[in-house]
Design a protein around this motif. Structure first.
Motif, PDB file in Angstrom:
ATOM      1  N   ASP A 275       0.689  -1.283  -0.003  1.00  0.00           N
ATOM      2  CA  ASP A 275      -0.146   0.084   0.204  1.00  0.00           C
ATOM      3  C   ASP A 275       0.971   1.230  -0.102  1.00  0.00           C
ATOM      4  OD1 ASP A 275      -2.469  -1.225  -0.380  1.00  0.00           O
ATOM      5  OD2 ASP A 275      -3.237  -0.702   1.520  1.00  0.00           O
TER       6      ASP A 275
ATOM      7  N   ARG B  62      -2.086   7.560   7.367  1.00  0.00           N
ATOM      8  CA  ARG B  62      -3.211   7.035   7.088  1.00  0.00           C
ATOM      9  C   ARG B  62      -3.360   5.691   6.433  1.00  0.00           C
ATOM     10  NH1 ARG B  62      -8.004  11.557   6.109  1.00  0.00           N
ATOM     11  NH2 ARG B  62      -6.990  13.399   6.421  1.00  0.00           N
ATOM     12  N   VAL B  63      -2.695   5.648   5.445  1.00  0.00           N
ATOM     13  CA  VAL B  63      -2.618   4.259   4.705  1.00  0.00           C
ATOM     14  C   VAL B  63      -1.793   3.393   5.616  1.00  0.00           C
ATOM     15  CG1 VAL B  63      -1.746   3.355   2.475  1.00  0.00           C
ATOM     16  CG2 VAL B  63      -2.911   5.677   2.257  1.00  0.00           C
TER      17      VAL B  63
ATOM     18  N   GLY C 269      -4.406   2.244   7.677  1.00  0.00           N
ATOM     19  CA  GLY C 269      -5.232   1.332   7.009  1.00  0.00           C
ATOM     20  C   GLY C 269      -4.819   0.077   6.767  1.00  0.00           C
ATOM     21  N   VAL C 270      -3.408  -0.028   6.840  1.00  0.00           N
ATOM     22  CA  VAL C 270      -2.834  -1.503   6.516  1.00  0.00           C
ATOM     23  C   VAL C 270      -3.502  -2.425   7.659  1.00  0.00           C
ATOM     24  CG1 VAL C 270      -0.847  -2.918   6.294  1.00  0.00           C
ATOM     25  CG2 VAL C 270      -1.291  -0.940   4.722  1.00  0.00           C
TER      26      VAL C 270
ATOM     27  N   LYS D  47      -7.104  -3.144   7.750  1.00  0.00           N
ATOM     28  CA  LYS D  47      -7.404  -4.201   6.588  1.00  0.00           C
ATOM     29  C   LYS D  47      -7.080  -5.630   7.133  1.00  0.00           C
ATOM     30  CE  LYS D  47      -6.516  -1.436   2.316  1.00  0.00           C
ATOM     31  NZ  LYS D  47      -5.520  -1.553   1.344  1.00  0.00           N
TER      32      LYS D  47
ATOM     33  N   ALA E  60      -8.262   2.976   2.894  1.00  0.00           N
ATOM     34  CA  ALA E  60      -7.575   2.954   4.235  1.00  0.00           C
ATOM     35  C   ALA E  60      -8.547   3.604   5.103  1.00  0.00           C
ATOM     36  CB  ALA E  60      -6.397   3.865   4.173  1.00  0.00           C
TER      37      ALA E  60
END
Lengths: 371, 371, 371, 371
Positions: B44, B134-135, B138-139, B142, B351
């Protein structure tokens, strides 16, 4: 279930089911010194109930808001303001069929799966009746904002598939607030179109056919200073959309330039920066961005659209299940129905915008404990 | 400025400016027992940086995420997870002209008016660099969701004014997640169109012209149980839209049936209720509502669209002011530019959806302190 | 003013002034399926009003709690529970002197300086009347906890300077809950002392002298599992003390081993760890730490003390100012007074403990949306 | 686990384990325009590490605080301030025995029962190492408060069972802040007693015996205006006690008049109201209430005491269990130990008070986005 509170410093907490004894809101964080009385609520309560429109649910008496706390001798004290509206005209028996038969298109099924036990009467907690409390709280927020020179105005932008003409839509976003309100209030649909009869006939036709329309509400916020909102997670558009999507039946929210702005190249959407009106404060010189930049207000009017799907409570049979027998069955949703409820959504949209914006003022320290 | 935290129980707090030493996030509330290592972030991170696309900002090295806390011997412990990404390749001198000259179309002006003092380099706190944090967060979300059988997939739905064909858009919402990802990843634009060359040429043309496109990201959430979200202010759509509108340049969010659903009569949008796959649990039998009902998930795939306006950092002169002299001037924004950044927005959208949904699971008690 | 909400998932929001029309609370986050009816509140309402004690304010009628929402056919639905208590017996004229003359020892002065405008009648928002709403909310929390096997019991531990004997204090912390309640309820003072007559005479003496006593409430929480609370800022003691210090007139809170534990060397306070009752779950083998370790519950009874200063509303003249003239003056606070209000504080302490603990259960995921 | 954030508008989020790569805090909500540099942290970092005291854990190098964001050219920008401290001198092997053998008197057992998986090295997340992040954040808060004329000062009020003399305790609460700091800093124990040698000998004796003392920290807040705090759940004492009880090993918190005030009759504790220093603002004329009235600050110095139990990590064997075998065993906790850690708690107490109070200023609107 949680999440019945909205806001950080200016906070609304609501309660109440459609067929319980009352619905209401506690408004926390309102500064002291605001003139407030029960009569202040009458106009928006009437608008939420559909006013004179023949296409919306008819409740005979206007809801009265009772102020239970937070106001002393006509002025807010800073203490929480408890607002309460009695429920009347409840024909709970009408809803007996839905006790075990969730109505398609409603929260009945998902709420049942979530909580296992629910008040089925009139949709219970998920009824649009709950918005009464928000509209009441919104009146308080609007009064705070009025003292700061901020005005929030919503109207019907589209009736089902019939939008305002492009020209008229532009006018609604840029004319004086007074002109806009006049045009809006002259229409039974809240639709400020000079040639609105086609829409009116379309609504009449669907009503007769036992069907319904959704559509779009437009809104604008005038008079807000630049810099409201917080740059990362609590961008002003993020907070506003949270509030708007918390209304029933919302399917799309556009803020600022809106969806159409995303079709344009970068060269077409930039607002140059300069000085306006011999002020020393720099500002965008045009409003392509629709009032927001970097998640903060720019000082220009903020542009907002909210799309609502059509009501699904229509008098036509549809397949559902009976939870008591676990068998499929067919129901026809009867009772009071809106063939075009968007005029009633106007004060709801205004309320959520006003509540959110008042919170932003408090969070930024631009207002404090007293007005 | 406040509001750098998002969520109630699963909470993300981010920090960092474009040209500071690092950006990062603290992820609070992650259950213990989740396998997590630094390699999990690489995919990501690469997608956020533009991957192989020739239309997005080129940073040469892939961002590496450092885990500073919350993981012990390969598993999360429940303690806050601190994620940190070093900033490299900073040519701060490039930004010296913008110290006093706010770039139109950026947060420069509104942030300056709000705070009075700002880090102008690369947009400072308002740079898209912040989304790195944020990404990364987000991982983690997820990975939690994957353990619950939930998958979140985003793609480019529209390139500037060029959408997927209606047929292909329908396919993207209903095909298998694997097929969708394959088609998306085969396209430099993240655009799962069989006939995507026209869009590619349009992006190339604008890039050459020193211009840029926005567009729309589509997303779907598969595998979530019914009943997620809270019925009033924290409806699942309200929480999701809050997160999505907190991304830079978002101008519209559509959830469930979306804007087009609001054009249809009520009779056309109802999903009957019945039993599917010999299950005893009642469910809608179709998905006109796009995964949400009464603000709660239905168990069907959730449908989401997010529209982004085009980047305004394009190499064309535009009028602005000089804050040090209070005079008007003209600038040309130079430096790294995206002519079509939407492929990079794909992991950002994923994310924010994942972070929000994980919080909903925790708030509902459907997961607890341990996985 | 803000901060009228307490809790994260199990949240209490209160409203109401002493002489307004009602006081109340909205309880958000209560799981569905809990049996609840208006009669459930009678006992604690009576205790909060002083019951049979001759030393506490006499309001003639017992407060009745009205449930306005959140309960359907005898069970909670998960929707917010609105609890409302009418105000009666208001002799607002009694308070007219205090409109401009703040009563020393009350919030009158500080609230006036904060908000600029206040409801002076009966202390307005800062009246102990507000605790009615909390005690009502506490009843809901206690019922949730009872289903989880958790019991919260408070008593009077000290009357002014007269504590329980050391032996009796130890007994109160370690005997059966039933024995403790019996001894407490046999005493007009809520003071489970076998030789309590001295304290009774001391209270009588001060009452006759127009004076008042404070003292200390002891409390214990039995039956909670280990691991409640969050290890850093939301340690269980931190959350509990927040709730306890939010009660009027609290000056000290001791949790676990309490102040006396801090006089001892480390060697005297450690609880070895082992297995109890042929269980496989390790546990401390003694309870020197009083139920908390590292901010989390240990599974042992939790020990709590809360000290309240004496009421300052006593019929003796004292200097104050007149805000309308800005001159010094002398007032004598008349009206209903408590010479020893601690018996009334017992249900308040129990309520705040129960509300806090229920929230901890929800935050940990140990209970979810349904009981 | 959640709850790693503290505050509403001025918010601290911490991360980090004792033996991870770093510990740190994100400080959100700090107004812009505050001068801040890494050198500002050195003094309090040194105090937290024990300074010159021979009775506290000796880490050889002083912790350095790295500012990763939120400061530009020497001034805060309003963006979140990320503070980071590297962990050094980690002898993780020393802790290998405690991987499966929870140390009695620590969070080891309760955290294990809560999360199922933990970092056992040095206490992991529950180590006092985490307070490094708070003390760093507290430095920022103190600098904000200093600009508002507010000073927070803590000292050792009691060494195990040996308190300051009553006279000296009174002096500490009422003398000038400068005199107090001088007397405190002249003592290796942080104990401003003129005859402190007895305490010193007692600490030496326990150190030699492989034992430890707790005690009490006193604190005062000078210069705060009246009206801080919120009258109901977020009373200033409630917020302060929440912060204080979130520190490790706290067993009692006294605010204002404290526990001793609850022994006195009402007639002895009232502060008359009048005008001071030819001001027009009414104020209490004495400070029996210790700075708080009705949950709000009075403008007088606020008085605070916090009692800590003795450290339980002492080199004496004690019974515990082995989680890998489920058998009882005996351990002796070795490694660095504090025989009297209270001098190190001084900056922790100051930090939590400063963080809480800064948040109160922001919530009241008394300060805004810029200093």
């Amino acid at each position: 279930m949680n999440g019945n509170t909205f806001g950080t410093l200016f906070r609304i907490t609501t309660y109440g089911e459609s067929h319980g004894s009352s619905v209401g809101a506690i408004v926390d964080g309102c500064p002291s010194g605001l003139p407030l009385s029960e009569i202040d609520f009458a106009l928006d309560m009437g608008r939420r109930q559909g006013g004179k429109s023949s296409f919306t649910t008819a409740r005979k008496e206007t809801d009265e808001v009772l102020i239970e706390s937070g106001v002393f001798e006509g002025l807010t004290t800073g203490a929480p303001i408890s607002l309460r509206v009695l429920n009347r005209q409840q024909n709970s028996q009408d809803y007996e069929p839905y006790r075990n038969q969730p109505r398609p298109g409603h929260a009945d099924l998902t709420l049942q799966l979530k909580q296992g036990h629910r008040d089925h009467r009139g949709g219970g907690r998920s009824s649009a009746r709950e918005t009464t409390a928000r509209v009441a709280a919104g009146v308080v927020a609007k009064k705070v904002l009025a003292q700061l020179g901020v005005r929030i105005t919503a109207w019907v932008n589209r009736v089902g598939p019939m939008p305002l003409t492009e020209e008229r839509a532009h006018w609604a976003r840029t004319c004086s607030v007074e002109d806009l309100m006049r045009a809006r209030d002259a229409s039974e649909l809240g639709f400020p179109e000079t040639e609105g009869n086609e829409a009116l006939r379309a609504v009449e036709a669907l009503k007769e056919a036992g069907d319904s329309w959704g559509g779009q509400i437009g809104a604008r916020i005038d008079g807000a200073p630049p810099g409201l909102g917080e740059p990362i997670f609590d961008k002003l558009p993020a907070l506003l959309s949270h509030g708007l999507f918390s209304l029933p039946a919302v399917v799309a929210v556009e803020l600022g330039g809106g969806e159409s702005m995303s079709h344009l190249p970068g060269s077409a959407i930039r607002d140059p920066i300069g000085f306006k009106d011999s002020s020393n404060q720099p500002t965008p010189l045009s409003n392509n961005h629709g009032g927001f930049l970097g998640g903060l207000s720019t000082g220009w009017p903020m542009q907002i659209s909210v799309s609502f799907h059509a009501p699904t409570s229509i008098p036509r049979p549809i397949e559902t299940v009976d939870l008591s027998t676990n068998e499929s069955t067919t129901i026809e949703v009867v009772g009071r129905h809106d063939s075009f409820p968007l005029p009633r959504a106007i004060p709801m949209v205004e309320a959520m915008l006003a509540i959110t914006l008042t919170d932003c003022f408090l969070r930024s320290g631009k207002i404090g404990e007293r007005l």
